[in-house]
Design a protein around this motif. Structure first.
Motif, PDB file in Angstrom:
ATOM      1  N   PHE A   1      52.152  57.226  39.352  1.00 45.29           N
ATOM      2  CA  PHE A   1      51.453  56.496  38.288  1.00 45.29           C
ATOM      3  C   PHE A   1      50.856  55.178  38.750  1.00 45.29           C
ATOM      4  N   GLU A   2      50.923  54.915  40.058  1.00 46.69           N
ATOM      5  CA  GLU A   2      50.137  53.792  40.568  1.00 46.69           C
ATOM      6  C   GLU A   2      48.651  54.153  40.539  1.00 46.69           C
ATOM      7  N   CYS A   3      48.370  55.448  40.653  1.00 48.12           N
ATOM      8  CA  CYS A   3      46.970  55.898  40.596  1.00 48.12           C
ATOM      9  C   CYS A   3      46.690  56.731  39.346  1.00 48.12           C
ATOM     10  N   HIS A   4      47.625  57.613  38.996  1.00 49.96           N
ATOM     11  CA  HIS A   4      47.366  58.557  37.908  1.00 49.96           C
ATOM     12  C   HIS A   4      47.661  57.930  36.551  1.00 49.96           C
ATOM     13  N   ALA A   5      46.929  58.419  35.556  1.00 51.49           N
ATOM     14  CA  ALA A   5      47.113  57.941  34.190  1.00 51.49           C
ATOM     15  C   ALA A   5      48.475  58.400  33.667  1.00 51.49           C
ATOM     16  N   ASP A   6      49.174  57.498  32.991  1.00 54.90           N
ATOM     17  CA  ASP A   6      50.467  57.867  32.414  1.00 54.90           C
ATOM     18  C   ASP A   6      50.351  58.145  30.920  1.00 54.90           C
ATOM     19  N   ARG A   7      49.108  58.293  30.452  1.00 56.73           N
ATOM     20  CA  ARG A   7      48.878  58.617  29.045  1.00 56.73           C
ATOM     21  C   ARG A   7      47.797  59.687  28.944  1.00 56.73           C
ATOM     22  N   PRO A   8      47.793  60.487  27.882  1.00 54.04           N
ATOM     23  CA  PRO A   8      46.720  61.469  27.719  1.00 54.04           C
ATOM     24  C   PRO A   8      45.360  60.787  27.593  1.00 54.04           C
ATOM     25  N   ALA A   9      44.324  61.540  27.947  1.00 53.68           N
ATOM     26  CA  ALA A   9      42.969  60.977  28.004  1.00 53.68           C
ATOM     27  C   ALA A   9      42.542  60.338  26.686  1.00 53.68           C
TER      28      ALA A   9
ATOM     29  N   ARG B   1      31.495  52.900  50.646  1.00 53.18           N
ATOM     30  CA  ARG B   1      32.899  52.968  50.232  1.00 53.18           C
ATOM     31  C   ARG B   1      33.460  51.605  49.872  1.00 53.18           C
ATOM     32  N   SER B   2      34.411  51.630  48.953  1.00 48.70           N
ATOM     33  CA  SER B   2      35.085  50.408  48.512  1.00 48.70           C
ATOM     34  C   SER B   2      36.581  50.566  48.720  1.00 48.70           C
ATOM     35  N   PHE B   3      37.226  49.447  48.942  1.00 51.15           N
ATOM     36  CA  PHE B   3      38.683  49.436  49.088  1.00 51.15           C
ATOM     37  C   PHE B   3      39.283  48.845  47.825  1.00 51.15           C
ATOM     38  N   VAL B   4      40.347  49.443  47.346  1.00 50.94           N
ATOM     39  CA  VAL B   4      40.993  48.916  46.142  1.00 50.94           C
ATOM     40  C   VAL B   4      42.020  47.872  46.570  1.00 50.94           C
ATOM     41  N   HIS B   5      41.725  46.614  46.258  1.00 51.22           N
ATOM     42  CA  HIS B   5      42.576  45.519  46.704  1.00 51.22           C
ATOM     43  C   HIS B   5      43.714  45.224  45.750  1.00 51.22           C
ATOM     44  N   GLU B   6      43.493  45.513  44.458  1.00 56.98           N
ATOM     45  CA  GLU B   6      44.457  45.064  43.462  1.00 56.98           C
ATOM     46  C   GLU B   6      45.151  46.239  42.796  1.00 56.98           C
ATOM     47  N   LYS B   7      46.335  45.946  42.259  1.00 58.95           N
ATOM     48  CA  LYS B   7      47.032  46.948  41.453  1.00 58.95           C
ATOM     49  C   LYS B   7      46.201  47.232  40.205  1.00 58.95           C
ATOM     50  N   LEU B   8      46.002  48.512  39.924  1.00 69.39           N
ATOM     51  CA  LEU B   8      45.148  48.898  38.809  1.00 69.39           C
ATOM     52  C   LEU B   8      45.983  49.426  37.651  1.00 69.39           C
ATOM     53  N   THR B   9      45.436  49.295  36.455  1.00 67.25           N
ATOM     54  CA  THR B   9      46.050  49.904  35.275  1.00 67.25           C
ATOM     55  C   THR B   9      44.953  50.614  34.477  1.00 67.25           C
ATOM     56  N   ASP B  10      45.370  51.467  33.575  1.00 66.49           N
ATOM     57  CA  ASP B  10      44.449  52.178  32.679  1.00 66.49           C
ATOM     58  C   ASP B  10      43.418  53.025  33.410  1.00 66.49           C
ATOM     59  N   GLN B  11      43.846  53.666  34.509  1.00 67.03           N
ATOM     60  CA  GLN B  11      42.931  54.612  35.152  1.00 67.03           C
ATOM     61  C   GLN B  11      42.737  55.818  34.241  1.00 67.03           C
ATOM     62  N   LEU B  12      41.646  56.527  34.470  1.00 61.07           N
ATOM     63  CA  LEU B  12      41.370  57.708  33.665  1.00 61.07           C
ATOM     64  C   LEU B  12      42.021  58.936  34.313  1.00 61.07           C
ATOM     65  N   PRO B  13      42.455  59.898  33.496  1.00 65.43           N
ATOM     66  CA  PRO B  13      43.148  61.068  34.050  1.00 65.43           C
ATOM     67  C   PRO B  13      42.312  61.840  35.068  1.00 65.43           C
ATOM     68  N   HIS B  14      40.994  61.886  34.874  1.00 63.67           N
ATOM     69  CA  HIS B  14      40.172  62.668  35.800  1.00 63.67           C
ATOM     70  C   HIS B  14      39.734  61.854  37.015  1.00 63.67           C
TER      71      HIS B  14
ATOM     72  N   PRO C   1      41.759  59.381  39.264  1.00 66.63           N
ATOM     73  CA  PRO C   1      42.878  58.552  39.733  1.00 66.63           C
ATOM     74  C   PRO C   1      42.411  57.578  40.814  1.00 66.63           C
ATOM     75  N   ARG C   2      42.808  56.316  40.675  1.00 69.57           N
ATOM     76  CA  ARG C   2      42.436  55.297  41.651  1.00 69.57           C
ATOM     77  C   ARG C   2      43.638  54.401  41.841  1.00 69.57           C
ATOM     78  N   GLY C   3      43.849  53.915  43.065  1.00 68.63           N
ATOM     79  CA  GLY C   3      45.014  53.069  43.254  1.00 68.63           C
ATOM     80  C   GLY C   3      44.892  52.108  44.405  1.00 68.63           C
ATOM     81  N   LYS C   4      45.697  51.063  44.323  1.00 65.47           N
ATOM     82  CA  LYS C   4      45.722  49.997  45.322  1.00 65.47           C
ATOM     83  C   LYS C   4      46.019  50.566  46.713  1.00 65.47           C
TER      84      LYS C   4
END
Lengths: 128, 244
Positions: free
Chosen positions: A76-84, B154-167, B169-172
């Motif tokens: 969940f550092e990358c993936h969404a932890d909630r439905p779309a 290309r870009s590098f993700v420097h920061e911790k992310l929140t509220d990514q979309l299910p389709h 996924p992006r991460g630090k």
């Protein structure tokens, strides 16, 4: 109904997800039973007040077991932890969208291939 | 031949035999099918690409960039120096005659992608249908691909992310770039967010391998150019109206 009996899911969910993950990313195989999005869509549901547990919360479906089993996952550092649907309800504009005009300026100063472009065409240069 | 040479020969023979076995197996998998939704992998029957008409692209318009940001959940965190950019709007001026070119530049989805060549973990890869992606499960964030990319795509993700979309996924700690809206392609939308958003009709999405597709017909009638063609990367994103 889950994709497999509870006992099997408890024992093997990580293998299923790992297997499916590579197939999805590298071969584009989607819509298979084992999918993290599928887990989230069923197992993350709002409570009576309309809020959902986030991945760090004790009440989050995955975390409740992983805490007890001392397992640390980083899904969940990358993936969404909630439905779309819950995420799409968020106001995209208010979440600090990228400031395009300042990016434009930076791109114009540092875009590397503009230089190459100039070298290759001998008449092109950055519009500054 | 001394004993060491004999040993070397034997070892190399065995190693190459093993290597052949490994390379055949994924090859069979890749040929297995062409319908992403039918439980089979994508195939090289398609080569997805974009065609961008620089004469229609308007200066100051960032509809494609905004649409991309919204579709993939890209947001500003610490300002423009570290923000992810999957599409850049670039303008170039010909100093001789004053003609200004405007165009969006994103991952060019090269057939011979330098980012794939340099990746030490195999995270940067080209899908069978020509889309160049980062498998963030194996990306270690070394950023070799960012240095190898001739388009600064290309870009590098420097920061911790929140509220990514299910389709999306992006991460630090991982590198990311335009995915050609792979989630949309796999569900059969047959377009990308930027193409849908362009108000000037300057962008077109399609299958470069299909001679009957709109994009192929357009390229056939008017021709197309690649950015930095001299690098011979056979890009999947093509342009019209730039100097050859």
């Amino acid at each position: 109904m889950c994709i497999a009996p509870v006992d099997e899911m408890r024992k093997n969910h990580m293998t299923m997800l790992l297997h499916q993950r590579d197939k999805t990313v590298q071969q584009g195989i989607r819509g298979q039973p084992a999918s993290l999005t599928g887990c989230i869509d069923c197992h993350v549901t709002p409570d009576a007040s309309g809020t959902v547990a986030r991945s760090d919360d004790e009440g989050f479906f995955c975390t409740s077991c992983h805490r007890a089993a001392s397992v640390k996952i980083d899904c969940f550092e990358c993936h969404a932890d909630r439905p779309a649907e819950m995420i799409s309800q968020l106001d995209w504009k208010s979440l600090n969208p990228i400031n395009h005009s300042s990016l434009l300026a930076i791109n114009q100063q540092s875009f590397p291939y503009a230089l190459q472009f100039r070298l290759e065409t001998r008449s092109m240069a950055l519009n500054q | 031949m001394n004993k060491i040479d004999q040993y070397r020969r034997k070892f190399l023979g065995a190693a190459s035999a093993a290597f052949v076995g490994i390379t055949i197996a994924p090859g069979i998998l890749l040929q297995a099918g062409n319908a992403a939704t039918a439980g089979q992998g994508v195939s090289d029957a398609q080569r997805w690409g974009l065609l961008i008409d620089t004469n229609r692209c308007e200066p100051g318009c960032d509809a494609c960039v905004q649409a991309c940001n919204k579709e993939n959940g890209l947001r500003s965190i610490h300002g423009p120096k570290t923000d992810a950019q999957w599409i850049r709007k670039v303008s170039l001026k010909n100093r001789k005659n004053g003609h200004v070119l405007n165009m969006p530049v994103m991952c060019q989805h090269c057939a011979k992608a330098p980012c794939v060549d340099v990746c030490p973990t195999g995270a940067s890869f080209k899908r069978a249908d020509g889309i160049v992606l980062v498998d963030k499960h194996t990306c270690i964030g070394c950023r070799y691909c960012m240095m190898a990319c001739p388009y600064k795509a290309r870009s590098f993700v420097h920061e911790k992310l929140t509220d990514q979309l299910p389709h999306a996924p992006r991460g630090k700690g991982t590198v990311e770039s335009c995915t050609l809206c792979v989630h949309k392609i796999d569900r059969g939308d047959n377009t990308t967010a930027c193409v849908q958003a362009c108000p000037h009709g300057a962008m077109m999405f399609g299958d470069l391998n299909d001679p009957d597709s709109a994009i192929s017909k357009q390229i056939k009638s008017l021709g197309s150019q690649q950015l930095r063609k001299k690098l011979d990367l056979d890009t999947g994103v093509r342009y019209q109206g730039i100097p050859v």
